[in-house]
Write a protein that holds these residues in place. Structure first.
Motif, PDB file in Angstrom:
ATOM      1  N   ARG A 255       0.219  25.359  73.131  1.00  0.00           N
ATOM      2  CA  ARG A 255      -0.838  24.344  73.040  1.00  0.00           C
ATOM      3  C   ARG A 255      -1.816  24.390  74.207  1.00  0.00           C
ATOM      4  NH1 ARG A 255      -0.205  20.450  69.165  1.00  0.00           N
ATOM      5  NH2 ARG A 255       1.727  20.587  68.016  1.00  0.00           N
ATOM      6  N   VAL A 256      -1.324  24.671  75.406  1.00  0.00           N
ATOM      7  CA  VAL A 256      -2.211  24.736  76.574  1.00  0.00           C
ATOM      8  C   VAL A 256      -3.220  25.863  76.402  1.00  0.00           C
ATOM      9  CG1 VAL A 256      -2.311  25.148  79.070  1.00  0.00           C
ATOM     10  CG2 VAL A 256      -0.510  23.702  78.120  1.00  0.00           C
ATOM     11  N   LYS A 257      -2.764  27.018  75.938  1.00  0.00           N
ATOM     12  CA  LYS A 257      -3.648  28.154  75.715  1.00  0.00           C
ATOM     13  C   LYS A 257      -4.630  27.860  74.576  1.00  0.00           C
ATOM     14  CE  LYS A 257      -4.910  32.380  76.540  1.00  0.00           C
ATOM     15  NZ  LYS A 257      -5.708  32.671  77.714  1.00  0.00           N
ATOM     16  N   ILE A 258      -4.152  27.212  73.526  1.00  0.00           N
ATOM     17  CA  ILE A 258      -5.038  26.853  72.408  1.00  0.00           C
ATOM     18  C   ILE A 258      -6.126  25.900  72.900  1.00  0.00           C
ATOM     19  CG2 ILE A 258      -5.161  25.612  70.205  1.00  0.00           C
ATOM     20  CD1 ILE A 258      -2.389  26.781  69.563  1.00  0.00           C
ATOM     21  N   ARG A 259      -5.744  24.940  73.732  1.00  0.00           N
ATOM     22  CA  ARG A 259      -6.719  24.002  74.298  1.00  0.00           C
ATOM     23  C   ARG A 259      -7.769  24.754  75.117  1.00  0.00           C
ATOM     24  NH1 ARG A 259      -7.526  20.887  79.007  1.00  0.00           N
ATOM     25  NH2 ARG A 259      -8.334  18.808  78.553  1.00  0.00           N
ATOM     26  N   GLU A 260      -7.334  25.699  75.944  1.00  0.00           N
ATOM     27  CA  GLU A 260      -8.265  26.502  76.742  1.00  0.00           C
ATOM     28  C   GLU A 260      -9.220  27.290  75.849  1.00  0.00           C
ATOM     29  OE1 GLU A 260      -5.688  28.921  79.148  1.00  0.00           O
ATOM     30  OE2 GLU A 260      -5.120  27.234  80.443  1.00  0.00           O
ATOM     31  N   LEU A 261      -8.688  27.899  74.784  1.00  0.00           N
ATOM     32  CA  LEU A 261      -9.522  28.650  73.845  1.00  0.00           C
ATOM     33  C   LEU A 261     -10.531  27.739  73.141  1.00  0.00           C
ATOM     34  CD1 LEU A 261      -6.789  30.950  72.248  1.00  0.00           C
ATOM     35  CD2 LEU A 261      -8.634  31.673  73.785  1.00  0.00           C
ATOM     36  N   ALA A 262     -10.091  26.539  72.773  1.00  0.00           N
ATOM     37  CA  ALA A 262     -10.982  25.586  72.099  1.00  0.00           C
ATOM     38  C   ALA A 262     -12.108  25.145  73.031  1.00  0.00           C
ATOM     39  CB  ALA A 262     -10.188  24.379  71.613  1.00  0.00           C
ATOM     40  N   ILE A 263     -11.781  24.844  74.286  1.00  0.00           N
ATOM     41  CA  ILE A 263     -12.791  24.433  75.258  1.00  0.00           C
ATOM     42  C   ILE A 263     -13.822  25.540  75.449  1.00  0.00           C
ATOM     43  CG2 ILE A 263     -13.145  23.944  77.731  1.00  0.00           C
ATOM     44  CD1 ILE A 263     -10.476  22.367  77.609  1.00  0.00           C
ATOM     45  N   GLU A 264     -13.336  26.772  75.526  1.00  0.00           N
ATOM     46  CA  GLU A 264     -14.239  27.913  75.687  1.00  0.00           C
ATOM     47  C   GLU A 264     -15.122  28.095  74.453  1.00  0.00           C
ATOM     48  OE1 GLU A 264     -13.730  32.703  75.816  1.00  0.00           O
ATOM     49  OE2 GLU A 264     -12.367  31.552  77.081  1.00  0.00           O
ATOM     50  N   GLU A 265     -14.510  28.043  73.270  1.00  0.00           N
ATOM     51  CA  GLU A 265     -15.248  28.233  72.012  1.00  0.00           C
ATOM     52  C   GLU A 265     -16.308  27.140  71.816  1.00  0.00           C
ATOM     53  OE1 GLU A 265     -16.242  29.899  68.296  1.00  0.00           O
ATOM     54  OE2 GLU A 265     -14.854  30.734  69.761  1.00  0.00           O
ATOM     55  N   LEU A 266     -15.977  25.921  72.188  1.00  0.00           N
ATOM     56  CA  LEU A 266     -16.896  24.792  72.011  1.00  0.00           C
ATOM     57  C   LEU A 266     -17.928  24.690  73.129  1.00  0.00           C
ATOM     58  CD1 LEU A 266     -14.258  22.170  70.854  1.00  0.00           C
ATOM     59  CD2 LEU A 266     -15.992  23.279  69.416  1.00  0.00           C
ATOM     60  N   GLY A 267     -17.730  25.459  74.202  1.00  0.00           N
ATOM     61  CA  GLY A 267     -18.666  25.430  75.323  1.00  0.00           C
ATOM     62  C   GLY A 267     -18.613  24.135  76.123  1.00  0.00           C
ATOM     63  N   ILE A 268     -17.438  23.549  76.218  1.00  0.00           N
ATOM     64  CA  ILE A 268     -17.280  22.278  76.940  1.00  0.00           C
ATOM     65  C   ILE A 268     -17.103  22.567  78.419  1.00  0.00           C
ATOM     66  CG2 ILE A 268     -15.807  20.262  77.241  1.00  0.00           C
ATOM     67  CD1 ILE A 268     -15.118  20.519  74.243  1.00  0.00           C
ATOM     68  N   LYS A 269     -17.856  21.845  79.240  1.00  0.00           N
ATOM     69  CA  LYS A 269     -17.726  21.980  80.687  1.00  0.00           C
ATOM     70  C   LYS A 269     -16.642  21.036  81.167  1.00  0.00           C
ATOM     71  CE  LYS A 269     -22.050  23.990  81.475  1.00  0.00           C
ATOM     72  NZ  LYS A 269     -21.980  25.094  80.591  1.00  0.00           N
ATOM     73  N   THR A 270     -15.694  21.559  81.946  1.00  0.00           N
ATOM     74  CA  THR A 270     -14.595  20.716  82.438  1.00  0.00           C
ATOM     75  C   THR A 270     -14.785  20.373  83.903  1.00  0.00           C
ATOM     76  OG1 THR A 270     -13.272  22.674  82.899  1.00  0.00           O
ATOM     77  CG2 THR A 270     -12.911  21.573  80.798  1.00  0.00           C
TER      78      THR A 270
END
Length: 128
Positions: free
Chosen positions: A113-128
């Motif tokens: 799940r942590v890796k999926i979250r990272e991939l989703a943030i990257e795909e969506l272009g969300i700035k953390t």
């Protein structure tokens, strides 16, 4: 472990998404999503959101032969007709839906799940 001898927790301690002052339990949405005939696998993760704190991101592996773009659009419509809104008017449907070929897994074979979250943030272009 950091220089000060303390550990830093990188993932969520619990599998809960805090969205707009309410708590959402991802397995409930994953189970609901699996009732859609086009979906083979589903994972819900929380991604950062400026106003809501977190937003639900539904990551989906569609069944063989499904066109991803068409299936995502169909799934959004399916959620619109199969979910309601909460007391604040927020829909009980994910804010984002991402199609994936497969999910990354841990060494033990569990969904990462942590890796999926990272991939989703990257795909969506969300700035953390």
């Amino acid at each position: 472990m950091g220089e000060n001898g303390r550990f830093k927790i990188l993932g969520r301690k619990k599998n809960i998404i805090k969205r707009g002052g309410e708590s959402y339990y991802p397995p409930c949405y994953e189970e609901l999503t699996l009732h859609n005939p086009k979906v083979a696998r589903a994972v819900v993760v929380g991604v950062p959101h400026q106003r809501l704190f977190e937003e639900m991101c539904l990551c989906v592996v569609f069944k063989e032969g499904e066109d991803k773009e068409t299936a995502v659009t169909s799934l959004k419509q399916w959620f619109d007709t199969n979910s309601s809104v909460n007391a604040d008017g927020l829909p009980w449907s994910p804010g984002y839906i991402l199609a994936m070929d497969d999910f990354p897994v841990t060494k033990t074979g569990k969904v990462h799940r942590v890796k999926i979250r990272e991939l989703a943030i990257e795909e969506l272009g969300i700035k953390t």
